[in-house]
Design an enzyme around this catalytic site. Structure first.
Site, PDB file in Angstrom:
ATOM      1  N   ASP A 122       4.545  -1.873  -0.541  1.00  0.00           N
ATOM      2  CA  ASP A 122       3.761  -1.505  -1.718  1.00  0.00           C
ATOM      3  C   ASP A 122       4.562  -1.878  -2.953  1.00  0.00           C
ATOM      4  OD1 ASP A 122       1.624  -0.504  -0.279  1.00  0.00           O
ATOM      5  OD2 ASP A 122       2.331   1.556  -0.336  1.00  0.00           O
ATOM      6  N   ASP A 140      -4.336  -2.581  -0.084  1.00  0.00           N
ATOM      7  CA  ASP A 140      -4.839  -1.259  -0.479  1.00  0.00           C
ATOM      8  C   ASP A 140      -5.987  -1.389  -1.475  1.00  0.00           C
ATOM      9  OD1 ASP A 140      -2.785  -0.131   1.058  1.00  0.00           O
ATOM     10  OD2 ASP A 140      -1.454   0.071  -0.673  1.00  0.00           O
TER      11      ASP A 140
END
Length: 166
Positions: A122, A140
């Site tokens: 991330d 995401d």
């Protein structure tokens, strides 16, 4: 029309963009060494590149470091992707097929990370003033946008005209 004809290319495009962005973050920018790179600031609102290894699922829930934990999360992701693929094959609208493709592509992108690294890469940190959203990646974003499109399709799709009885 089979939803696979539209949904599978969307899934492939999301997967390719996700993995390319993660390769760039890790191998070219080398964000794990830098930790944080300011990207865009418009007053108190902005985006930074911030390295986070997410060992859980959405928002870091169910985080864990053991191999069994990672395998369980991977199996869960594969099961969900299989269910969504079946749904995609029967999708009634182009929007639903594309949205399911986005969700599947994102799920597989994060699954690849989990298998390669034991965690999901991330790196996008969006903020407004002191408030920061959870750090996320392109997979995401595709999952969230895909789910949003599925909800919009279900809520706002025109209803078929009621058949009149003779």
């Amino acid at each position: 029309m089979s939803g696979l004809r539209l949904g599978l290319p969307v899934a492939a495009a999301v997967l390719a963009a996700d993995q390319a962005s993660k390769w760039w973050i890790l191998e070219v920018l080398r964000l794990p060494e830098l930790r944080n790179v300011p990207l865009l600031a418009l007053g108190p609102v902005g985006l930074d590149l911030t390295m986070v290894w997410n060992r859980g699922v959405t928002f870091g829930l169910l985080a864990g470091d053991t191999l069994w934990h990672q395998l369980a999360l991977g199996l869960l992701a594969l099961t969900i992707a299989a269910f969504l693929l079946r749904w995609m094959a029967r999708a009634e609208t182009r929007l639903a097929a594309a949205a399911l493709g986005a969700v599947i592509g994102g799920a597989i992108g994060n699954l690849i990370d989990r298998l390669r690294f034991g965690a999901v890469v991330d790196f996008v940190d969006a903020y407004a003033g002191p408030w920061h959203w959870y750090v996320f990646n392109l997979a995401d974003a595709a999952i969230v946008l895909g789910v949003g499109a599925l909800l919009a399709d279900a809520l706002f799709r025109p209803k078929a005209a009621a058949k009149e009885s003779a």
